[in-house]
Design an enzyme around this catalytic site. Sequence first.
Site, mmCIF file in Angstrom:
data_model
loop_
_atom_site.group_PDB
_atom_site.id
_atom_site.type_symbol
_atom_site.label_atom_id
_atom_site.label_comp_id
_atom_site.label_asym_id
_atom_site.label_seq_id
_atom_site.Cartn_x
_atom_site.Cartn_y
_atom_site.Cartn_z
ATOM 1 C CD GLU A 7 -5.007 7.051 10.367
ATOM 2 O OE1 GLU A 7 -4.395 8.089 10.650
ATOM 3 O OE2 GLU A 7 -4.757 5.962 10.900
ATOM 4 N NE ARG B 71 -3.240 2.600 2.719
ATOM 5 C CZ ARG B 71 -3.318 3.366 3.804
ATOM 6 N NH1 ARG B 71 -2.780 2.970 4.947
ATOM 7 N NH2 ARG B 71 -3.935 4.515 3.761
ATOM 8 C CG HIS C 251 -1.361 8.788 3.721
ATOM 9 N ND1 HIS C 251 -1.455 7.431 3.892
ATOM 10 C CD2 HIS C 251 -1.008 9.265 4.934
ATOM 11 C CE1 HIS C 251 -1.164 7.102 5.152
ATOM 12 N NE2 HIS C 251 -0.875 8.205 5.800
ATOM 13 C CG ASN D 121 -5.014 2.986 8.846
ATOM 14 O OD1 ASN D 121 -5.026 2.058 8.024
ATOM 15 N ND2 ASN D 121 -4.572 4.194 8.551
ATOM 16 C CD GLU E 151 -1.472 3.617 8.218
ATOM 17 O OE1 GLU E 151 -1.150 3.979 9.370
ATOM 18 O OE2 GLU E 151 -1.765 4.407 7.303
ATOM 19 C CE1 TYR F 45 0.332 2.291 13.461
ATOM 20 C CE2 TYR F 45 -1.736 3.190 12.652
ATOM 21 C CZ TYR F 45 -0.424 2.810 12.434
ATOM 22 O OH TYR F 45 0.129 2.951 11.198
HETATM 23 O O1 LGS Z 1 2.718 7.190 10.004
HETATM 24 C C1 LGS Z 1 1.405 7.147 10.284
HETATM 25 C C2 LGS Z 1 1.039 6.067 11.269
HETATM 26 C C3 LGS Z 1 1.874 5.973 12.507
HETATM 27 O O2 LGS Z 1 1.199 6.784 13.429
HETATM 28 C C4 LGS Z 1 0.485 7.014 9.085
HETATM 29 O O3 LGS Z 1 0.812 7.903 8.065
HETATM 30 C C5 LGS Z 1 -0.929 7.291 9.513
HETATM 31 O O4 LGS Z 1 -1.825 6.887 8.499
HETATM 32 C C6 LGS Z 1 -1.328 6.663 10.854
HETATM 33 O O5 LGS Z 1 -2.224 7.492 11.477
HETATM 34 N N1 LGS Z 1 -0.218 6.486 11.777
HETATM 35 C C7 LGS Z 1 -0.049 7.049 12.965
HETATM 36 N N2 LGS Z 1 -0.924 7.705 13.591
HETATM 37 C C8 LGS Z 1 -0.632 8.751 14.485
HETATM 38 C C9 LGS Z 1 -1.850 9.420 14.915
HETATM 39 C C10 LGS Z 1 -1.496 10.449 15.936
HETATM 40 C C11 LGS Z 1 -2.617 10.612 16.819
HETATM 41 C C12 LGS Z 1 -2.366 11.693 17.782
HETATM 42 C C13 LGS Z 1 -3.586 11.881 18.618
HETATM 43 C C14 LGS Z 1 -3.518 13.164 19.363
HETATM 44 C C15 LGS Z 1 -4.841 13.569 19.900
#
Ligand code: LGS
Length: 481
Positions: free
Chosen positions: A171, A79, A125, A311, A382, A313
Amino acid sequence: MAETKALLPKDFLWGFATASYQIEGAPTADGRGPSIWDTFCARPGKIADGSSGAVACDSYNRTSEDIALLKLTGAKAYRFSISWSRIIPLGGRNDPINPAGIAFYKKFVDDLLAEGIIPFVTLFHWDLPDELDKRYGGPLNKEEFTADFGHYARTLFEAIPKVKHWITFNEPWCSAILGYNTGLFAPGHTSDRKKSDVGDSSTECWIVGHSLLLAHGTAVKIYREEFKEKAGGEIGITLNGDAVYPWDPEDPEDVEAAERKLEFSISWFADPIYFGRYPESMVKQLGSRLPTWTPEEAALVKGSNDFYGMNHYTANYIKHKSTPPPADDFLGNLETLFISKSGESIGPETQSFWLRPNPQGFRDLLNWLSKRYNYPKIYCTENGTSLKGENDLPIEEILEDDFRVEYFRGYIDALAKAVSVDGVNVRAYLAWSLMDNFEWAEGYETRFGVTFVDYAGGQKRWPKKSAKAVGPLFEAIIAKE
Ligand code: LGS
């Protein structure tokens, strides 16, 4: 009930994921226009280490190295995302198209297919052409944004018909909330008027969410009416999906708040797509701040997913708040915590302040999604982890990333149980990420890759232990017949 041997269907696809701004670099090569992330990174204090994606992994110039890496892992699918401002440097439907940008991705898709790797392509993205933000506020203007995104999407559907799996948006929650409420991400609008440059975060994020849904619906309509039959492909959206547990399972208000958290983060987008409306909890809390659906808009968006991109995590304990929510609250009037009332930890620390692995959360969330949306086909687009302090370790230790190997073991096992025991319909899994890359506001300090990228050492790629671990974990449980 005794759990049967975990098995995934024979045609299950697994592989890795990346995104254009995080890996490509080459921000002016072959006519690429600037994106909002180029502009955002130049603002002091926005990126933890003061860096940007200007070089990143230099993947624009190293596609064959990246494909060799995929081969080494044995991946069946990859992807990646397309940079809108490489295709249409100024972004708009009346702006010039850049043939060199199209040629780059077309060749990349051909090269992947030649190696038997199936492309999953994300159209957006987060790297919006900067000009569209300047011209009309990007997704703040639903008519302009939707028309421009539709044109961009059509350009690609036409140019690269060999792609069979299209993802419209990655997202949208992050784009809307982090971009137009907290200001953590580009374009950095915030609720703090003193620090803010523009905007009102109590309404902007919901307007942006609405536009992204309409743009998604528009691209899907174009694909289905003009391309789907001939190309034989499919199209869907990728949503955030973090799991929740009530902070106090005995407290009905915490139980309700946990459900509300899922509605504010997932159902905000998924309910319009599957049911044609916003969740009641959001309507109730946000009132006139939340846009309303015209019948035409609702009809455009309802039913617009051929698959559900998830996605995933982390997980959180959720505690309700009884005080009235401030106007810019985006969570659903609740707190997210890592420790429950009884003192249980949701999972081990990682390098990312928001991330605590919890594989059971993955299984539970897959079940929640499947029940609410009537068992859609799900692609996990993801899933992955950073590791606390990884960036400070000597390279020999970075390459022995047992923490990440165990992470994948736990999550793949949870996935297999969700499919074979609970009956959820997951058909693909793309791990985040093929290689360390520009981790947005966290810069390069946080590494999510199964490959170490030596940014200072000529961009050399060093596969970590996890690069070769994901494949065998899947191959052991994918049906052979
Ligand atoms: O690198 C990203 C990964 C890793 O951390 C990727 O591009 C994204 O699609 C995905 O969301 N990913 C990611 N998310 C971090 C989201 C941060 C959330 C912070 C929340 C604060 C209120």
